[in-house]
Design an enzyme around this catalytic site. Structure first.
Site, PDB file in Angstrom:
ATOM      1  N   CYS A 101       2.806  -2.503  -2.457  1.00  0.00           N
ATOM      2  CA  CYS A 101       2.044  -1.746  -3.454  1.00  0.00           C
ATOM      3  C   CYS A 101       2.790  -1.782  -4.790  1.00  0.00           C
ATOM      4  CB  CYS A 101       1.882  -0.287  -2.994  1.00  0.00           C
ATOM      5  SG  CYS A 101       1.085   0.714  -4.269  1.00  0.00           S
ATOM      6  N   GLU A 131       9.509   1.540   3.992  1.00  0.00           N
ATOM      7  CA  GLU A 131       9.598   1.610   2.519  1.00  0.00           C
ATOM      8  C   GLU A 131      11.022   1.957   2.082  1.00  0.00           C
ATOM      9  OE1 GLU A 131       6.768   4.140   0.402  1.00  0.00           O
ATOM     10  OE2 GLU A 131       8.160   4.222  -1.283  1.00  0.00           O
ATOM     11  N   THR A 170       7.598   6.925  -1.850  1.00  0.00           N
ATOM     12  CA  THR A 170       6.358   7.304  -2.557  1.00  0.00           C
ATOM     13  C   THR A 170       5.475   8.277  -1.780  1.00  0.00           C
ATOM     14  OG1 THR A 170       5.225   5.404  -1.603  1.00  0.00           O
ATOM     15  CG2 THR A 170       6.204   5.101  -3.793  1.00  0.00           C
ATOM     16  N   CYS A 200       3.637   8.917  -5.264  1.00  0.00           N
ATOM     17  CA  CYS A 200       2.535   8.300  -6.002  1.00  0.00           C
ATOM     18  C   CYS A 200       1.353   9.257  -6.169  1.00  0.00           C
ATOM     19  CB  CYS A 200       2.092   7.022  -5.293  1.00  0.00           C
ATOM     20  SG  CYS A 200       1.138   7.363  -3.825  1.00  0.00           S
ATOM     21  N   SER A 228       2.587   6.834  10.179  1.00  0.00           N
ATOM     22  CA  SER A 228       2.185   6.873   8.774  1.00  0.00           C
ATOM     23  C   SER A 228       2.815   8.083   8.097  1.00  0.00           C
ATOM     24  CB  SER A 228       0.657   6.942   8.683  1.00  0.00           C
ATOM     25  OG  SER A 228       0.272   7.275   7.373  1.00  0.00           O
ATOM     26  N   SER A 229       3.782   7.825   7.240  1.00  0.00           N
ATOM     27  CA  SER A 229       4.526   8.913   6.594  1.00  0.00           C
ATOM     28  C   SER A 229       3.589   9.824   5.804  1.00  0.00           C
ATOM     29  CB  SER A 229       5.591   8.309   5.673  1.00  0.00           C
ATOM     30  OG  SER A 229       6.101   9.266   4.799  1.00  0.00           O
ATOM     31  N   ASN A 230       2.712   9.232   4.996  1.00  0.00           N
ATOM     32  CA  ASN A 230       1.874  10.083   4.131  1.00  0.00           C
ATOM     33  C   ASN A 230       0.915  10.929   4.967  1.00  0.00           C
ATOM     34  OD1 ASN A 230      -1.149   9.054   3.613  1.00  0.00           O
ATOM     35  ND2 ASN A 230       0.159   7.306   4.119  1.00  0.00           N
ATOM     36  N   SER A 273      -3.842   5.303   4.674  1.00  0.00           N
ATOM     37  CA  SER A 273      -4.058   4.055   5.407  1.00  0.00           C
ATOM     38  C   SER A 273      -5.197   4.162   6.421  1.00  0.00           C
ATOM     39  CB  SER A 273      -2.756   3.659   6.120  1.00  0.00           C
ATOM     40  OG  SER A 273      -2.172   4.795   6.737  1.00  0.00           O
TER      41      SER A 273
HETATM   42  O1  10D Z   1       4.058   5.364   6.336  1.00  0.00           O
HETATM   43  P1  10D Z   1       3.424   5.280   4.970  1.00  0.00           P
HETATM   44  O2  10D Z   1       2.696   6.499   4.569  1.00  0.00           O
HETATM   45  O3  10D Z   1       4.458   4.882   3.962  1.00  0.00           O
HETATM   46  O4  10D Z   1       2.427   4.048   4.986  1.00  0.00           O
HETATM   47  P2  10D Z   1       0.886   3.885   5.347  1.00  0.00           P
HETATM   48  O5  10D Z   1       0.696   2.472   5.675  1.00  0.00           O
HETATM   49  O6  10D Z   1       0.451   4.902   6.311  1.00  0.00           O
HETATM   50  O7  10D Z   1       0.121   4.239   3.992  1.00  0.00           O
HETATM   51  C1  10D Z   1       0.219   3.456   2.840  1.00  0.00           C
HETATM   52  C2  10D Z   1       1.465   3.757   2.103  1.00  0.00           C
HETATM   53  C3  10D Z   1       2.360   2.833   1.735  1.00  0.00           C
HETATM   54  C4  10D Z   1       2.147   1.408   1.851  1.00  0.00           C
HETATM   55  C5  10D Z   1       3.649   3.245   1.167  1.00  0.00           C
HETATM   56  F1  10D Z   1       3.518   3.375  -0.144  1.00  0.00           F
HETATM   57 FE1  SF4 Z   2       0.748   2.663  -3.164  1.00  0.00          FE
HETATM   58 FE2  SF4 Z   2      -0.904   3.934  -1.546  1.00  0.00          FE
HETATM   59 FE3  SF4 Z   2       1.696   3.854  -1.019  1.00  0.00          FE
HETATM   60 FE4  SF4 Z   2       0.751   5.309  -3.015  1.00  0.00          FE
HETATM   61  S1  SF4 Z   2       0.356   5.621  -0.810  1.00  0.00           S
HETATM   62  S2  SF4 Z   2       2.524   3.971  -3.112  1.00  0.00           S
HETATM   63  S3  SF4 Z   2      -0.891   4.018  -3.812  1.00  0.00           S
HETATM   64  S4  SF4 Z   2       0.296   2.148  -1.024  1.00  0.00           S
END
Ligand code: 10D
Ligand code: SF4
Length: 316
Positions: A101, A131, A170, A200, A228-230, A273
């Protein structure tokens, strides 16, 4: 049969962010350009449905570059990679496509800039997350100190307390990260860093929406993967913001119905994601049990879009 009423607080924004959308498009375009198989290092994004659908189109997922044959293209996942990874692919003369990203790449550039300026770097992130591994791997081994929580700040051993900078993953919790940064600034007043953090826009907005609806929800369902961290942060944010029960579910089949018994007000969101089709399946499953009224909870409007790499915009 009459079904009991249910108010469903539906978070917006939710689901795919611009970085995920772009990463998936990159794999699809690579398959169009070079044909199958196209190799992808690590899950392109942390979602099994996404990975399975790309696999069905001819993508092959591996964890390391050496697992892929040198004569096939390799795509690096949205989470970013250490510098050693493209170096290994280059040494094998592979076609490489970077689906990192752009907002993660921005953090890589920040990290490198601080290092070039002679500053020691502190990274706020989760140990072992791809990441964090990728961002720390922008600098030589041992050059980045990892901090996961406020306690880690107290035990940090730095070279020179006046020559420090920090970057962050992020997808962290906005509130927890603010606490860690405050502890860093308290102990190292001259530490340099981004204005607030490197979290982000997508992470921030999804957490804001969950915070807004949490006090009105008896339970919140978060569609997302365990790695998935987020998505995991959304579950934590829901609990901290006053929702008594939050579940991370990969699909509707994982809903813990017993925990939702008697509920009249639920919340639903999805990590960055998680495809919208999975959210719709959850809504359908709820509609089978309740007379659902959907109440959108809009925390922000998003119109971010990222271009795919040039190599995919040129003819083969
Ligand atoms: O684990 P995560 O939240 O970093 O990744 P995920 O693939 O679930 O969501 C997209 C986030 C990305 C690629 C990190 F910025
Ligand atoms: Fe990029 Fe999405 Fe990861 Fe945010 S959550 S840094 S927009 S991939």
């Amino acid at each position: 049969m009459t079904r009991p009423p249910l108010t469903l607080h539906l978070a917006a924004p939710r689901g795919f962010c611009a970085g995920v959308d772009r990463a998936i498009r990159i794999v699809e375009l690579a398959l169009e350009k070079w044909g199958a198989p196209v190799y992808v290092r690590h899950e392109i994004v942390h979602n099994r449905t996404v990975v399975d659908s790309l696999r069905a189109k001819g993508a092959v997922f591996v964890e390391e570059v050496h697992e892929a044959p040198a004569d096939r293209p390799i795509v690096f996942s949205a989470h970013g990679v250490a510098r050693s990874v493209p170096a290994e692919a280059a040494a094998r003369n592979m076609i490489q496509v970077d689906a990192t990203c752009p907002l993660v790449t921005k953090v890589h550039i920040e990290a490198a800039r601080h290092h070039e300026n002679g500053l020691q770097l502190v990274m706020i992130g989760h140990a072992g997350h791809p990441e964090t591994v990728g961002t720390m791997g922008q600098l030589p081994p041992g050059e980045v100190l990892l901090v996961e929580d406020v306690e880690d700040v107290a035990s940090l051993q730095v070279r020179d307390p006046d020559r420090l900078a920090f970057v962050t993953q992020t997808t962290l919790s906005v509130d927890d990260t603010a606490g860690i940064i405050a502890a860093l600034r308290d102990r190292f007043p001259s530490i340099l860093g981004p204005g607030r953090e490197d979290i982000c826009y997508a992470t921030t907005n999804r957490q804001m929406a969950v915070k807004a609806m949490a006090p009105s929800c008896e339970a919140i369902l978060v569609v997302g993967a365990p790695n998935s961290s987020n998505s995991r942060r959304l579950v934590e944010v829901a609990r901290k913001a006053g929702c008594p029960h939050a579940q991370l579910i990969e699909t509707a089949a994982q809903i813990d119905w017993r925990a939702l018994e008697g509920a009249r007000s639920l919340g639903l969101t999805a990590g960055a994601s998680a495809p919208e089709e999975l959210v719709n399946e959850v809504i359908d499953a709820l509609r089978a049990r309740w007379d659902v009224t959907v109440l959108p909870v809009v925390a922000a409007e998003e119109d971010v879009e990222f271009k795919v790499p040039r190599i995919l915009r040129e003819p083969a």
